[in-house]
Design a protein around this motif. Structure first.
Motif, short mmCIF file in Angstrom:
data_model
loop_
_atom_site.label_atom_id
_atom_site.label_comp_id
_atom_site.label_asym_id
_atom_site.label_seq_id
_atom_site.Cartn_x
_atom_site.Cartn_y
_atom_site.Cartn_z
N VAL A 1 -1.23 -53.12 19.60
CA VAL A 1 -0.90 -52.99 18.93
C VAL A 1 0.80 -53.43 19.46
N TYR A 2 1.35 -53.92 18.08
CA TYR A 2 2.43 -54.40 18.18
C TYR A 2 3.21 -53.77 16.46
N ASP B 1 8.52 -49.81 17.27
CA ASP B 1 9.30 -50.06 18.57
C ASP B 1 8.86 -51.80 17.94
N PRO B 2 10.55 -52.55 18.09
CA PRO B 2 9.78 -54.01 18.36
C PRO B 2 9.77 -54.73 19.17
N ASN B 3 10.62 -53.86 20.40
CA ASN B 3 10.23 -54.79 21.84
C ASN B 3 9.17 -53.69 22.82
N LYS C 1 9.24 -56.75 25.13
CA LYS C 1 9.39 -57.36 24.36
C LYS C 1 8.97 -57.79 22.31
N SER C 2 8.77 -58.44 22.02
CA SER C 2 8.37 -58.69 20.84
C SER C 2 7.09 -59.44 20.70
#
Length: 131
Positions: A56-57, A62-64, A84-85
């Motif tokens: 999940v990204y 939330d880019p971090n 982190k990304s």
């Protein structure tokens, strides 16, 4: 005492203090089981990405925060929250080292190191011929 001797002693004391601080804050390699037992300590956990579970990204939310599941070298699976990304070519990594602490939500990773297949041999081991 001469002024140069006092300056030398101060420099040596600062150097010893810096070395002691570095040694006391260093983390060690461990498994998820050991990281769960010591939630206040930071560990390096080595393992592989569980490709059967989703990653999940969502950079719009939330880019971090990147969430994935990893299996350590002892076979224990844990949810990993990387602050982190998402690393480039993450799915192609052979081995992952995450650095962080374990808590109730999973493993909170501050950093990640990845071993990717070699671009020189397409990720396949070389065969040697004995003559």
């Amino acid at each position: 005492m001469k002024r140069i001797h006092i300056i030398g002693i101060i420099i040596i004391a600062i150097a010893i203090g810096a070395i002691m601080t570095t040694l006391s804050s260093s983390s060690t390699y461990a498994s998820f089981k050991e990281a769960v037992k010591n939630p206040d300590d930071q560990f390096h956990v080595v393992g592989k990405l569980d490709k059967n579970k989703e990653t999940v990204y969502n950079p719009q939310v939330d880019p971090n925060l990147f969430v994935f599941y990893m299996v350590d070298n002892e076979g224990t699976e844990k949810k990993v929250l990387l602050h982190k990304s998402k690393p480039q070519d993450f799915e192609h990594s052979e081995q992952i080292v995450i650095i962080g602490k374990c808590n109730d939500n999973g493993f909170e990773a501050d950093d990640i190191l990845m071993k990717c297949p070699s671009k020189y041999n397409d990720g396949k081991p070389r065969e040697t011929v004995n003559k």
